[in-house]
Design an enzyme around this catalytic site. Structure first.
Site, short mmCIF file in Angstrom:
data_model
loop_
_atom_site.label_atom_id
_atom_site.label_comp_id
_atom_site.label_asym_id
_atom_site.label_seq_id
_atom_site.Cartn_x
_atom_site.Cartn_y
_atom_site.Cartn_z
N TYR A 2 24.68 -27.74 64.95
CA TYR A 2 25.18 -26.40 64.69
C TYR A 2 24.34 -25.80 63.57
CZ TYR A 2 29.42 -27.41 67.41
OH TYR A 2 30.30 -27.74 68.41
N ASP B 252 31.72 -19.14 60.01
CA ASP B 252 30.41 -19.75 60.22
C ASP B 252 29.35 -18.71 60.55
OD1 ASP B 252 30.49 -22.47 59.74
OD2 ASP B 252 31.34 -22.95 61.68
N ALA C 242 35.76 -17.21 62.23
CA ALA C 242 34.40 -16.72 62.48
C ALA C 242 33.51 -16.84 61.25
CB ALA C 242 34.46 -15.26 62.94
N ASP D 294 41.66 -8.06 71.96
CA ASP D 294 40.37 -8.36 72.59
C ASP D 294 39.85 -7.11 73.28
OD1 ASP D 294 39.00 -11.30 73.22
OD2 ASP D 294 38.39 -9.76 74.65
N HIS E 95 24.03 -21.81 63.06
CA HIS E 95 24.61 -20.53 62.62
C HIS E 95 23.64 -19.77 61.73
CE1 HIS E 95 28.47 -21.75 64.31
NE2 HIS E 95 28.37 -22.90 63.65
N GLU F 181 25.49 -23.88 69.14
CA GLU F 181 26.35 -22.71 69.35
C GLU F 181 25.73 -21.62 70.21
OE1 GLU F 181 24.05 -21.75 65.58
OE2 GLU F 181 25.03 -23.53 66.43
N ARG G 102 32.97 -35.72 60.38
CA ARG G 102 32.58 -35.91 61.77
C ARG G 102 31.22 -36.61 61.88
NH1 ARG G 102 32.91 -29.83 63.88
NH2 ARG G 102 32.33 -29.49 61.70
N LYS H 39 26.77 -30.54 61.42
CA LYS H 39 26.62 -29.29 60.69
C LYS H 39 25.17 -29.01 60.32
CE LYS H 39 29.19 -26.73 59.79
NZ LYS H 39 29.53 -25.56 60.64
#
Length: 351
Positions: free
Chosen positions: A95, A266, A264, A195, A97, A119, A17, A76
Site C-alpha cells: 500500500y 490514507d 479515507a 453516495d 497512497h 490500492e 500485520r 504499509k
C-alpha cells in the site's frame, strides 16, 4: 528477473500485520522463488519464525537482508527510516497512497525503484487488494465509533426502551462504507448512507443495510450532519486524494461529543478537519467533535487482516514476480524508472 522475495517486519506505529502468512509464503516457494522473512515479521499477527521455516522460508536476521531481495512485499508504505533501502531495479509491492504522500513519491522517483501499489490494482471494475482491508476497516469503524461515543456524548448506538437510537451518517457506500453501515445497523443505530450512485443506495436500503439514503451533495451533507452522532467518511477516488466532502462548517454544526471516523485518511481524508493519527494517539477533539483518523485501522486486528490481505495478495505477487507486465496487475504500477507513471496519482501529486 526476480529470484528472491523479501518480507520485512512492519515498523509503522501500531502496525502488527504482515503481508504474507506462512501459507502464502509456501505458495511463493512452490512457484520457484526464495523467500526471506525478517525475524519476527509475523509475530504480531500470530505467526512465528518456526511457522515460516516450516514452509521453507529463510529467516533473515535484519531488515537489510530482506530488503536485499529482488522484490519486497509489505503492508504499509515504507517509513522514512526504510527509504535508504530503495535502489534501482528493486520491485516494491505494498500500500503506497502516494497522492497523500508526496515526499515518499519523490523518494521513490529519485531511487529508480519500480513501485506497485495494492490500492490502485484494478480487476473487473473493482480494487481486489484494497477490498479486504476496506472490509476490516469498515467493520472496525462501527466499533470504534461506538466506543468513542461513550466517552464523548454518552450516546449508545442502539438506544434503549423509550430512548431513540443514535444517528449514523456514512459518506461513501463502497466496501468500507457498506461494512461500517452494516456494523452500525447490527447495533440497531439509524444509518443514513450518502453516495453519488443511486442504484447502490437503493440496493443497500433494500438489503436493510441503511434506514435512509441521500444523494451526495454539499447541501444534503450539511443538513444531515447536524443530527448525526457518528459520521463515517469513506469516500474514495482510486489513486487520487480523497474529496473533501465534509467541510469545516459542517463539523462546527455537529453536536458536542459526536464522533467522526475518517476511513479515507490514507488518501488525505474526506473531512476538512481530519489529520492523520496513530494507534498510539488515535483521537483528537476539534470544534467539540472527536476525530478518529488512524491511517492503518486494520492493524489493530492483525491476524484477521493479515490472513485476508495475504490471500488476496499472493496470486498477484506471484504474477508480478514472473512478469511485471502481466495484465492481471493493471493499474498497480505507480512509479517506474524515475517517473510517476500512474496518471491519476501523477495528477494528484502535480496539484
Amino acid at each position: 528477473m526476480v529470484q528472491s522475495i523479501g518480507l520485512p517486519k512492519e515498523i509503522k506505529d501500531g502496525e502488527r500485520r504482515v503481508a504474507l502468512d506462512p501459507s502464502a509464503v509456501k505458495s511463493c516457494i512452490q512457484a520457484g522463488f526464495d523467500v526471506f522473512v525478517e525475524t519476527d515479521a509475523g509475530v504480531g499477527a500470530g505467526f512465528s519464525n518456526a511457522d515460516y521455516e516450516a514452509v521453507g522460508a529463510k529467516i533473515a536476521s535484519n531488515a537489510d537482508d530482506t530488503w536485499a531481495a529482488d522484490l519486497v512485499v509489505k503492508v504499509k508504505e515504507p517509513q522514512r527510516s526504510e527509504w535508504g533501502f530503495f535502489r534501482k531495479n528493486l520491485i516494491l509491492f505494498a500500500y503506497l497512497h502516494l497522492a497523500a504522500e508526496p515526499d515518499l513519491a519523490q523518494a521513490l522517483v529519485a531511487s529508480g525503484i519500480d513501485a506497485y501499489a495494492y490500492e490502485t490494482l484494478e480487476e473487473r471494475g473493482g480494487l481486489p487488494l484494497l477490498a479486504p482491508m476496506s472490509e476490516v476497516a469498515g467493520r472496525t469503524a462501527a466499533i470504534v465509533g461506538a466506543h468513542y461515543l461513550a466517552s464523548g456524548s454518552g450516546v449508545l448506538l442502539g438506544g434503549s426502551a423509550g430512548v431513540p437510537p443514535a444517528r449514523v451518517l456514512v459518506i461513501g457506500m463502497g466496501v468500507a462504507g457498506t461494512m461500517a453501515a452494516r456494523g452500525a445497523r447490527g447495533m440497531d443505530a439509524e444509518v443514513t448512507g450518502v453516495d453519488i450512485d443511486l442504484h447502490r443506495l437503493y440496493t443497500a436500503q433494500q438489503e436493510g443495510t441503511l434506514t435512509a439514503t441521500l444523494a451526495s451533495s454539499e447541501h444534503a451533507i450539511s443538513e444531515a450532519i447536524q443530527d448525526a452522532d457518528l459520521v463515517v467518511g469513506a469516500a474514495l477516488v482510486t489513486g487520487a486524494k480523497a474529496p473533501k466532502l465534509v467541510l469545516r462548517e459542517h463539523v462546527a454544526s455537529m453536536k458536542s461529543g459526536s464522533v467522526i471516523v475518517d476511513l479515507a485518511i490514507d488518501q488525505g481524508g474526506c473531512v476538512e478537519t481530519s489529520r492523520p493519527t496513530s494507534h498510539s494517539n488515535p483521537i483528537y477533539e476539534e470544534l467539540g467533535v472527536i476525530h478518529y483518523c488512524v491511517t492503518n485501522v486494520p492493524g489493530q486486528y492483525p491476524k484477521t487482516a493479515s490472513r485476508a490481505l495475504s490471500a488476496a495478495v499472493v496470486p498477484k505477487l506471484v504474477r508480478l514476480a514472473r512478469d511485471p507486465g502481466d495484465s492481471a496487475l493493471k493499474g498497480s504500477l505507480n512509479v517506474a524508472k524515475g517517473e510517476v507513471v500512474h496518471p491519476v496519482v501523477a495528477a494528484a501529486l502535480s496539484r
